[in-house]
Design a protein around this motif. Structure first.
Motif, PDB file in Angstrom:
ATOM      1  N   PRO A 264       0.829  -1.208   0.000  1.00 47.33           N
ATOM      2  CA  PRO A 264       0.000   0.000   0.000  1.00 47.33           C
ATOM      3  C   PRO A 264       0.865   1.261   0.000  1.00 47.33           C
ATOM      4  O   PRO A 264       1.872   1.318   0.698  1.00 47.33           O
ATOM      5  N   GLY A 265       0.503   2.213  -0.795  1.00 43.44           N
ATOM      6  CA  GLY A 265       1.231   3.468  -0.849  1.00 43.44           C
ATOM      7  C   GLY A 265       2.435   3.454  -1.761  1.00 43.44           C
ATOM      8  O   GLY A 265       3.092   4.467  -1.928  1.00 43.44           O
ATOM      9  N   PHE A 266       2.756   2.319  -2.359  1.00 47.86           N
ATOM     10  CA  PHE A 266       3.927   2.231  -3.228  1.00 47.86           C
ATOM     11  C   PHE A 266       3.684   3.039  -4.493  1.00 47.86           C
ATOM     12  O   PHE A 266       2.640   2.941  -5.125  1.00 47.86           O
ATOM     13  N   ARG A 267       4.677   3.867  -4.848  1.00 43.99           N
ATOM     14  CA  ARG A 267       4.626   4.648  -6.084  1.00 43.99           C
ATOM     15  C   ARG A 267       5.916   4.403  -6.848  1.00 43.99           C
ATOM     16  O   ARG A 267       6.985   4.323  -6.257  1.00 43.99           O
ATOM     17  N   LEU A 268       5.795   4.311  -8.162  1.00 48.13           N
ATOM     18  CA  LEU A 268       6.958   4.095  -9.012  1.00 48.13           C
ATOM     19  C   LEU A 268       6.933   5.129 -10.123  1.00 48.13           C
ATOM     20  O   LEU A 268       5.977   5.198 -10.889  1.00 48.13           O
ATOM     21  N   GLY A 269       7.985   5.940 -10.190  1.00 44.65           N
ATOM     22  CA  GLY A 269       8.128   6.899 -11.274  1.00 44.65           C
ATOM     23  C   GLY A 269       9.155   6.377 -12.257  1.00 44.65           C
ATOM     24  O   GLY A 269      10.273   6.048 -11.869  1.00 44.65           O
ATOM     25  N   VAL A 270       8.780   6.264 -13.516  1.00 43.01           N
ATOM     26  CA  VAL A 270       9.671   5.767 -14.560  1.00 43.01           C
ATOM     27  C   VAL A 270      10.228   6.982 -15.289  1.00 43.01           C
ATOM     28  O   VAL A 270       9.485   7.762 -15.875  1.00 43.01           O
ATOM     29  N   THR A 271      11.551   7.154 -15.226  1.00 46.73           N
ATOM     30  CA  THR A 271      12.184   8.308 -15.854  1.00 46.73           C
ATOM     31  C   THR A 271      12.980   7.879 -17.076  1.00 46.73           C
ATOM     32  O   THR A 271      13.299   6.708 -17.244  1.00 46.73           O
ATOM     33  N   GLY A 272      13.316   8.847 -17.895  1.00 53.05           N
ATOM     34  CA  GLY A 272      14.117   8.594 -19.086  1.00 53.05           C
ATOM     35  C   GLY A 272      13.363   8.985 -20.337  1.00 53.05           C
ATOM     36  O   GLY A 272      12.136   9.078 -20.336  1.00 53.05           O
ATOM     37  N   THR A 273      14.112   9.208 -21.395  1.00 56.78           N
ATOM     38  CA  THR A 273      13.493   9.639 -22.645  1.00 56.78           C
ATOM     39  C   THR A 273      12.623   8.556 -23.249  1.00 56.78           C
ATOM     40  O   THR A 273      11.701   8.844 -23.998  1.00 56.78           O
ATOM     41  N   PHE A 274      12.874   7.299 -22.910  1.00 56.80           N
ATOM     42  CA  PHE A 274      12.091   6.199 -23.454  1.00 56.80           C
ATOM     43  C   PHE A 274      10.735   6.054 -22.777  1.00 56.80           C
ATOM     44  O   PHE A 274       9.856   5.378 -23.281  1.00 56.80           O
ATOM     45  N   ALA A 275      10.538   6.675 -21.631  1.00 56.76           N
ATOM     46  CA  ALA A 275       9.352   6.429 -20.812  1.00 56.76           C
ATOM     47  C   ALA A 275       8.048   6.677 -21.559  1.00 56.76           C
ATOM     48  O   ALA A 275       7.053   6.004 -21.308  1.00 56.76           O
ATOM     49  N   HIS A 276       8.034   7.611 -22.473  1.00 57.21           N
ATOM     50  CA  HIS A 276       6.804   7.890 -23.203  1.00 57.21           C
ATOM     51  C   HIS A 276       6.682   7.057 -24.470  1.00 57.21           C
ATOM     52  O   HIS A 276       5.672   7.118 -25.157  1.00 57.21           O
ATOM     53  N   ASN A 277       7.703   6.263 -24.784  1.00 52.67           N
ATOM     54  CA  ASN A 277       7.679   5.438 -25.990  1.00 52.67           C
ATOM     55  C   ASN A 277       7.358   3.977 -25.708  1.00 52.67           C
ATOM     56  O   ASN A 277       7.318   3.180 -26.629  1.00 52.67           O
ATOM     57  N   ILE A 278       7.173   3.616 -24.451  1.00 52.07           N
ATOM     58  CA  ILE A 278       6.890   2.221 -24.156  1.00 52.07           C
ATOM     59  C   ILE A 278       5.419   1.936 -24.421  1.00 52.07           C
ATOM     60  O   ILE A 278       4.565   2.801 -24.286  1.00 52.07           O
ATOM     61  N   ALA A 279       5.138   0.724 -24.824  1.00 53.85           N
ATOM     62  CA  ALA A 279       3.789   0.348 -25.239  1.00 53.85           C
ATOM     63  C   ALA A 279       2.958  -0.184 -24.082  1.00 53.85           C
ATOM     64  O   ALA A 279       2.132  -1.060 -24.267  1.00 53.85           O
TER      65      ALA A 279
END
Length: 146
Positions: free
Chosen positions: A1-16
């Motif tokens: 509960p409460g776990f958050r994951l931020g995905v950073t990097g230029t590829f982050a918006h290109n993943i499917a």
């Protein structure tokens, strides 16, 4: 509960993949210092690439322990159970993340050790010593070459 994951990097918006609950795609972040201050740990699921994963060393320098797969850990100062956690597969990777999320004392201890490791192993003095050794070895080989 409460776990958050931020995905950073230029590829982050290109993943499917659409992010699920608690996951956000941050994209490129020019300065990660504020994220390191907030982070409990850094997951590094890298499966390939070249050289040393710089983000591992950078996170460790900020006192953030890293959970990494074997490939990435082998090219870094990360030592399992000492200054971070190393996983052999996806299951173990997830288990290590849950372990650090639920055991904050262990997370803090590994983070402190990570900062100390980088301070000693990646210091300017250490770099100078290693470069001097490389040049000395090269000079010896050149002087004895036919």
């Amino acid at each position: 509960p409460g776990f958050r994951l931020g995905v950073t990097g230029t590829f982050a918006h290109n993943i499917a993949v659409e992010p699920g609950p608690g996951v956000s795609l941050e994209g490129f972040v020019p300065d990660l210092r504020s994220l390191y201050r907030e982070a409990c740990f850094l997951p590094c699921p890298a499966l390939g690439g070249t050289g040393q994963p710089v983000k591992i060393v950078e996170a460790m320098a900020h006192g953030v322990p890293v959970v990494a797969l074997e490939w990435a850990a082998a090219r870094s100062p990360l030592v399992h159970g000492v200054n971070g956690l190393v996983a052999h597969d996806a299951r173990e990777f997830a288990e290590h993340m849950v372990q650090l999320w639920t055991d904050r004392a262990l997370c803090r201890k590994l983070g402190e050790n990570a900062r100390e490791t980088v301070a000693s192993e990646c210091s300017e003095q250490r770099l100078h010593e290693q470069l001097a050794q490389i040049f000395s070895t090269a000079e010896t080989r050149l002087s004895t070459a036919p």
